[in-house]
Design a protein around this motif. Structure first.
Motif, PDB file in Angstrom:
ATOM      1  N   PHE A  66      47.040  44.920  19.933  1.00  0.00           N
ATOM      2  CA  PHE A  66      46.833  46.181  20.640  1.00  0.00           C
ATOM      3  C   PHE A  66      46.119  45.972  21.967  1.00  0.00           C
ATOM      4  N   PHE A  67      45.116  45.108  21.981  1.00  0.00           N
ATOM      5  CA  PHE A  67      44.402  44.855  23.226  1.00  0.00           C
ATOM      6  C   PHE A  67      45.317  44.207  24.272  1.00  0.00           C
ATOM      7  N   ARG A  68      46.235  43.370  23.822  1.00  0.00           N
ATOM      8  CA  ARG A  68      47.132  42.672  24.760  1.00  0.00           C
ATOM      9  C   ARG A  68      48.269  43.575  25.241  1.00  0.00           C
ATOM     10  N   GLU A  69      48.850  44.348  24.313  1.00  0.00           N
ATOM     11  CA  GLU A  69      50.067  45.095  24.641  1.00  0.00           C
ATOM     12  C   GLU A  69      49.869  46.610  24.748  1.00  0.00           C
ATOM     13  N   GLN A  83      63.829  42.269  32.130  1.00  0.00           N
ATOM     14  CA  GLN A  83      62.429  42.330  32.532  1.00  0.00           C
ATOM     15  C   GLN A  83      61.897  43.729  32.245  1.00  0.00           C
ATOM     16  N   GLU A  84      61.067  43.788  31.202  1.00  0.00           N
ATOM     17  CA  GLU A  84      60.526  45.088  30.807  1.00  0.00           C
ATOM     18  C   GLU A  84      59.100  45.217  31.325  1.00  0.00           C
ATOM     19  N   TYR A  85      58.863  46.288  32.083  1.00  0.00           N
ATOM     20  CA  TYR A  85      57.512  46.524  32.596  1.00  0.00           C
ATOM     21  C   TYR A  85      56.761  47.441  31.643  1.00  0.00           C
ATOM     22  N   ARG A  86      55.608  47.000  31.221  1.00  0.00           N
ATOM     23  CA  ARG A  86      54.753  47.832  30.369  1.00  0.00           C
ATOM     24  C   ARG A  86      53.381  47.950  31.027  1.00  0.00           C
ATOM     25  N   GLU A  87      52.980  49.176  31.279  1.00  0.00           N
ATOM     26  CA  GLU A  87      51.701  49.404  31.955  1.00  0.00           C
ATOM     27  C   GLU A  87      50.548  48.837  31.137  1.00  0.00           C
ATOM     28  N   LYS A  88      49.682  48.102  31.809  1.00  0.00           N
ATOM     29  CA  LYS A  88      48.519  47.521  31.135  1.00  0.00           C
ATOM     30  C   LYS A  88      47.499  48.626  30.874  1.00  0.00           C
ATOM     31  N   ILE A  89      47.009  48.665  29.658  1.00  0.00           N
ATOM     32  CA  ILE A  89      46.043  49.690  29.281  1.00  0.00           C
ATOM     33  C   ILE A  89      44.639  49.118  29.172  1.00  0.00           C
ATOM     34  N   PHE A  90      44.563  47.857  28.713  1.00  0.00           N
ATOM     35  CA  PHE A  90      43.269  47.201  28.544  1.00  0.00           C
ATOM     36  C   PHE A  90      43.216  45.876  29.299  1.00  0.00           C
ATOM     37  N   LYS A  91      42.037  45.552  29.752  1.00  0.00           N
ATOM     38  CA  LYS A  91      41.760  44.218  30.295  1.00  0.00           C
ATOM     39  C   LYS A  91      40.944  43.465  29.254  1.00  0.00           C
ATOM     40  N   LEU A  92      41.377  42.279  28.901  1.00  0.00           N
ATOM     41  CA  LEU A  92      40.668  41.505  27.884  1.00  0.00           C
ATOM     42  C   LEU A  92      39.344  40.992  28.427  1.00  0.00           C
ATOM     43  N   ILE A  93      38.265  41.306  27.736  1.00  0.00           N
ATOM     44  CA  ILE A  93      36.944  40.761  28.075  1.00  0.00           C
ATOM     45  C   ILE A  93      36.725  39.458  27.313  1.00  0.00           C
ATOM     46  N   SER A 152      33.055  34.877   8.598  1.00  0.00           N
ATOM     47  CA  SER A 152      34.438  35.309   8.808  1.00  0.00           C
ATOM     48  C   SER A 152      34.573  36.385   9.881  1.00  0.00           C
ATOM     49  N   ALA A 153      33.466  36.721  10.550  1.00  0.00           N
ATOM     50  CA  ALA A 153      33.490  37.787  11.557  1.00  0.00           C
ATOM     51  C   ALA A 153      34.094  37.309  12.866  1.00  0.00           C
ATOM     52  N   LYS A 154      34.947  38.151  13.451  1.00  0.00           N
ATOM     53  CA  LYS A 154      35.531  37.876  14.762  1.00  0.00           C
ATOM     54  C   LYS A 154      35.390  39.126  15.637  1.00  0.00           C
ATOM     55  N   LEU A 155      34.840  38.919  16.820  1.00  0.00           N
ATOM     56  CA  LEU A 155      34.636  40.023  17.753  1.00  0.00           C
ATOM     57  C   LEU A 155      35.648  39.919  18.900  1.00  0.00           C
ATOM     58  N   ARG A 156      36.364  41.018  19.124  1.00  0.00           N
ATOM     59  CA  ARG A 156      37.253  41.108  20.298  1.00  0.00           C
ATOM     60  C   ARG A 156      36.830  42.331  21.112  1.00  0.00           C
ATOM     61  N   VAL A 157      36.819  42.167  22.424  1.00  0.00           N
ATOM     62  CA  VAL A 157      36.379  43.247  23.324  1.00  0.00           C
ATOM     63  C   VAL A 157      37.392  43.414  24.448  1.00  0.00           C
ATOM     64  N   ALA A 158      37.696  44.671  24.757  1.00  0.00           N
ATOM     65  CA  ALA A 158      38.607  44.975  25.871  1.00  0.00           C
ATOM     66  C   ALA A 158      38.042  46.114  26.701  1.00  0.00           C
ATOM     67  N   GLU A 159      38.450  46.173  27.957  1.00  0.00           N
ATOM     68  CA  GLU A 159      37.992  47.224  28.865  1.00  0.00           C
ATOM     69  C   GLU A 159      39.175  48.117  29.231  1.00  0.00           C
ATOM     70  N   ARG A 160      38.940  49.417  29.161  1.00  0.00           N
ATOM     71  CA  ARG A 160      40.002  50.379  29.530  1.00  0.00           C
ATOM     72  C   ARG A 160      40.234  50.315  31.035  1.00  0.00           C
ATOM     73  N   ILE A 161      41.485  50.160  31.409  1.00  0.00           N
ATOM     74  CA  ILE A 161      41.837  50.058  32.840  1.00  0.00           C
ATOM     75  C   ILE A 161      41.998  51.469  33.411  1.00  0.00           C
TER      76      ILE A 161
END
Length: 318
Positions: A263-266, A279-289, A309-318
């Motif tokens: 979800f963070f990537r796509e 070539q499919e253009y998909r608007e970026k919604i998040f920037k990966l931190i 077993s904890a994994k933290l992922r963070v993204a920024e709303r564009i």
């Protein structure tokens, strides 16, 4: 009536909890990554023992606000005392957008969700989360929900149970396990943890504790609709988190982590088909931190084994 009161007003009540109620994982890393604006509005979607919330409040100024969600009634006991910056919502975070709007909030500066089961929940024998105790096969995070683990064991078809244990528990002999349960439930009661484990013993593969943990994980995910709720939270975050705001998710198994990563990537849960001619253009919604998931360091692993077993992922709303 008391329930409605708790939902509608800014919180000003509290009771003390043991210091070991729950140790927040990746605390420093999460708070740093959220890049907290002292005057901003933040959501702790999984309030629990209040550890992450306390750190957010420490970083907020007098005009900042924290909205804390938790469907577990026990969590309300951990609300900080006499802090008007806190609004507690006793609901599942899948209702994020609805309850923010109910309280006049359209957008926030950050969202945090720690998706692990709290130490407190594991240690409360009667909740049925842990294989260490004998109790009812319950596993409901929200006791207001009608479906328990026992209901699933008693009513799901062999095919449904097979899919459940294979997908959510990654149980190697999920088909055999499902057949064993459906054959046993007509002659043996599966209402308690010990009774359920006794039925499973002849088909256990490998380390029994690991096997039972995988089976219990699958049931818990199904009872609480955890993956569906996570998807709804992430979809709503696209609208709720303002541009420049951040969302931090801590996961504890690969199923959750894959959803968050995708979800963070796509910006969606649809798998992107690779076609060299289109070539499919998909608007970026998040920037990966965090390009890779953040995991616990040696110091944290020593004091909190749960963090392994904890994994933290963070993204920024564009």
């Amino acid at each position: 009536m008391a329930k409605n009161k708790q939902k509608e007003k800014l919180v000003s009540t509290s009771t003390s909890q043991p210091a070991d109620y729950h140790i927040p994982v990746l605390l420093h890393e999460t708070i740093t990554a959220l890049n907290i604006d002292p005057g901003g509005i933040y959501v702790d979607a999984t309030f629990g023992g209040g550890g992450h919330a306390a750190a957010i409040l420490k970083a907020l100024g007098a005009n900042g606000r924290l909205v804390a969600f938790d469907q577990d009634a026990d969590a309300a006991r951990n609300i900080p005392e006499n802090d008007d910056r806190v609004l507690f919502v006793p609901q599942n975070f899948r209702h994020l957008k609805r309850f923010l709007r109910l309280h006049g909030i359209s957008q926030v500066d950050g969202v945090l969700a720690d998706l692990g089961v709290s130490s407190h929940q594991f240690d409360e024998a009667e909740r049925g989360f842990s294989i260490r105790f004998n109790a009812a096969m319950d596993m409901r995070m929200d006791q207001r929900q009608p479906v328990t683990a026992f209901d699933i064991l008693q009513t799901y078809t062999e095919q449904q149970l097979h899919k459940l244990f294979e997908q959510y528990g990654e149980v190697t002999n999920a088909r055999t396990l499902a057949r064993t349960i459906t054959e046993a439930r007509g002659r043996v009661s599966l209402k308690t943890i010990d009774a359920f484990k006794n039925v499973l013993r002849p088909v256990v593969k490998g380390n029994p504790n690991k096997y039972f943990a995988q089976v219990f994980q699958a049931l818990r995910i199904e009872v609480n609709q955890e993956l569906e709720a996570l998807k709804e939270l992430l979809e709503q975050a696209k609208e709720v988190v303002r541009p420049g705001g951040r969302i931090a998710i801590i996961t504890f198994h690969s199923l959750e982590d894959r959803l968050v990563k995708q979800f963070f990537r796509e910006g969606s849960f649809e798998e992107k088909e690779e076609n060299p001619f289109v070539q499919e253009y998909r608007e970026k919604i998040f920037k990966l931190i965090t390009r890779k998931p953040v995991t616990a360091g040696d110091a944290e692993l020593k004091i909190n084994t749960r963090s392994r077993s904890a994994k933290l992922r963070v993204a920024e709303r564009i």
